[in-house]
Write a protein that holds these residues in place. Structure first.
Motif, mmCIF file in Angstrom:
data_model
loop_
_atom_site.group_PDB
_atom_site.id
_atom_site.type_symbol
_atom_site.label_atom_id
_atom_site.label_comp_id
_atom_site.label_asym_id
_atom_site.label_seq_id
_atom_site.Cartn_x
_atom_site.Cartn_y
_atom_site.Cartn_z
ATOM 1 N N TRP A 289 14.832 4.751 -52.320
ATOM 2 C CA TRP A 289 15.074 5.346 -53.632
ATOM 3 C C TRP A 289 13.862 6.108 -54.163
ATOM 4 O O TRP A 289 14.022 7.081 -54.914
ATOM 5 N N SER B 55 14.919 -0.813 -50.387
ATOM 6 C CA SER B 55 15.490 -0.076 -51.519
ATOM 7 C C SER B 55 14.440 0.799 -52.198
ATOM 8 O O SER B 55 14.701 1.961 -52.524
ATOM 9 N N LYS C 195 25.033 1.691 -44.011
ATOM 10 C CA LYS C 195 23.677 1.583 -44.565
ATOM 11 C C LYS C 195 22.621 1.516 -43.465
ATOM 12 O O LYS C 195 21.466 1.897 -43.682
#
Length: 421
Positions: free
Chosen positions: A15, A11, A293
Motif C-alpha cells: 500500500w 500490506s 493475492k
C-alpha cells in the motif's frame, strides 16, 4: 518499520507503493512530466525544460540513495531487478534501450506516460498497455504447456553470450572503490547528483517553470521513497527480524501465520523502486490468475496507483478526455510502439523511470547504458519522422536515417543526404 506479522508488513509494503505512485501519477499528469516529450522538445525545438526536469528527478533520487545507502537505510545491492549484478548484460541494455526509445516515440510516451494517459482517458494508450502487458509477461513467463519464453526463443542464444562477468558489482562505486565501495558510492553519488542538479538548475527558464521543477522533484522523491520503504519493512518472529524476502524464502513453513498468503515470488519482495514495463506484465499475470493475492506485487500496485492518481487529477482539473486513433497509421504506430517497448523494456531491465531514474540512482553501468540508448533511439526516430514529413517521397528511410545521425553529430556532415530544415 518492523511488524509482528507477515500480513501486516506485506500490506504496508504494497500500500505504500500504491500511495506513493498515486501521488506521482497525479503530479506527472498535472506537470506534463514526460521523458519522450523531453527528448522531443530538445531535438525538435531546442527546449531543454522537460529534459532538465528528467535530469533533476534523477539527481534527487541519486543524491538520496547515496546518503540513505551509506546510512544503511536503502539496500540497492539487494534490488529487484538486480541493477548491480556482477553480470553486465551490456548488449541487452543497449539493444533494449534503443528498442524502447523507438517504441516510446511511436507510441506517444513511455511506460509511465502510457499509464498517465490511460488515467486521462486516452484509449490509444489502452492498446499500448495491452500489447506491452502480453509481451512483457511472456518475456519472463513460459508459454502455456511449455518451458519456453519469448526471451529464450528470440534472444537468449545470441544475446546472453555477450554478457560480461565482472569481478565486482557493476555500479561505479564498486568498480572504482576497491575495498571501500560504500564510501565510493557515497562520494560518487553525491558528486554526480550535484553536477546533474547544477545542470538542471543552471537554466533560469527551468527554475522559473513551476511545473518542471515540481515534476522532477516529485518523481525523484517518489523513487527515493520507494527505495526507503521497500528496504525497511521487516517482520519480527520468534525474537528475530527478517526482511520480507528472507521470511518467505527461508522461514515461511515455520513462522507464517495460517492467514498469511504466500507470495508467488519471494524476489518481488526485495528492495526496489519504480519501473513500469515488467510490472505491466505482472498486472496481466495478476488478472489472468483471478486476482490472486499471491500474485500481487509492489509493481502491480504501482501500476494501479499511477493510473488512479492521473485519473483523479484529470477529474480535478477537468482535463479528462476520451481520445481515439486519428488514422490507421496512428493505430499502427501505437501498436508497433507497444511491441518495441514490451521487448525493449524487459531486455533493458527497465524504462525511462525504471532504468533512467531508479536504475541510474544506484550508479549501475547497465542502467547508464540503457539511459543513453533510450535517448538515442528516441532522438533518431524523431529526426527520421521529421525529415520524412518535410520531404515526403524524397526522404527514403535510409536518407532520413543517415541525415538524422548527421544532425546528432554521430556521422560526419559530408554524409548528409537531405538539407537541414
Amino acid at each position: 518499520m518492523v511488524f509482528d506479522s507477515f500480513g501486516q508488513a506485506q500490506s504496508v509494503f504494497l500500500w505504500a507503493g500504491f500511495a506513493i505512485a498515486l501521488v506521482m501519477g497525479a503530479v506527472v499528469n498535472k506537470t506534463n512530466f514526460c521523458t519522450m516529450g523531453a527528448v522531443s522538445d530538445w531535438v525538435n525545438m531546442g527546449d531543454t525544460g522537460r529534459l532538465r526536469a528528467w535530469v533533476f528527478a534523477l539527481a534527487v533520487a541519486m543524491l538520496g540513495v547515496a546518503v540513505l545507502e551509506y546510512l544503511g537505510l536503502a539496500k540497492p545491492d539487494l534490488a529487484f531487478p538486480p541493477y548491480r549484478s556482477n553480470q553486465l548484460v551490456w548488449l541487452e541494455n543497449l539493444l533494449g534501450g534503443l528498442m524502447f526509445g523507438v517504441g516510446m516515440t511511436l507510441a506517444s510516451g513511455c511506460g509511465n506516460k502510457t499509464l498517465i494517459r490511460i488515467g486521462g482517458g486516452n484509449l490509444k494508450s489502452v492498446l499500448v498497455f495491452a500489447v506491452i502487458a502480453v509481451i512483457a509477461y511472456f518475456m519472463v513467463n513460459p508459454f502455456p504447456g511449455s518451458d519456453k519464453t519469448l526471451f529464450t526463443v528470440l534472444f537468449y542464444d545470441w544475446i546472453r553470450p555477450a554478457a560480461v562477468m565482472l569481478p565486482t558489482k557493476q555500479d561505479l562505486g564498486a568498480l572504482v572503490g576497491g575495498d571501500k565501495p560504500a564510501l565510493a558510492r557515497l562520494v560518487l553519488g553525491v558528486v554526480i547528483a550535484l553536477v546533474l542538479m547544477g545542470f538542471a538548475l543552471k537554466s533560469e527558464d527551468f527554475r522559473k517553470n513551476f511545473d518542471n521543477v515540481l515534476g522532477g522533484l516529485v518523481v525523484g522523491l517518489a523513487v527515493l521513497a520507494a527505495w526507503y520503504v521497500t528496504s525497511n519493512v521487516m517482520v519480527r518472529a520468534e525474537g528475530e527480524t527478517y526482511s520480507l524476502q528472507n521470511f518467505v524464502a527461508e522461514q515461511w513453513d515455520l513462522l507464517a501465520a495460517p492467514t498469511d498468503v504466500k507470495p508467488a515470488q519471494s524476489a518481488a519482495l526485495s528492495p526496489q523502486s519504480y519501473t513500469f514495463i515488467n510490472p505491466i506484465g505482472q498486472t496481466l499475470g495478476y488478472a489472468m490468475g483471478g486476482f490472486n493475492k499471491a500474485l500481487l506485487t509492489f509493481g502491480v500496485m504501482s501500476v494501479f496507483g499511477v493510473i488512479l492518481g492521473s485519473f483523479l487529477w484529470a477529474l480535478i482539473s477537468r482535463s479528462f478526455k476520451i481520445e481515439w486513433f486519428a488514422s490507421v497509421r496512428d493505430f499502427v504506430n501505437h501498436l508497433v510502439g507497444g511491441i518495441l517497448m514490451g521487448f525493449g523494456g524487459v531486455l533493458a531491465m527497465g524504462c525511462t523511470i525504471g532504468q533512467a531514474v531508479t536504475g541510474v540512482s544506484t550508479l549501475a553501468v547497465g542502467s547508464i547504458i540503457t539511459f543513453i540508448a533510450i535517448v538515442l533511439g528516441s532522438a533518431i526516430t524523431m529526426k527520421i519522422q521529421y525529415y520524412k514529413m518535410v520531404y515526403e517521397a524524397e526522404a527514403t528511410f535510409l536518407k532520413a536515417f543517415v541525415t538524422a545521425l548527421v544532425d546528432l553529430k554521430l556521422l560526419p556532415a559530408a554524409l548528409r543526404k537531405l538539407e537541414a530544415v
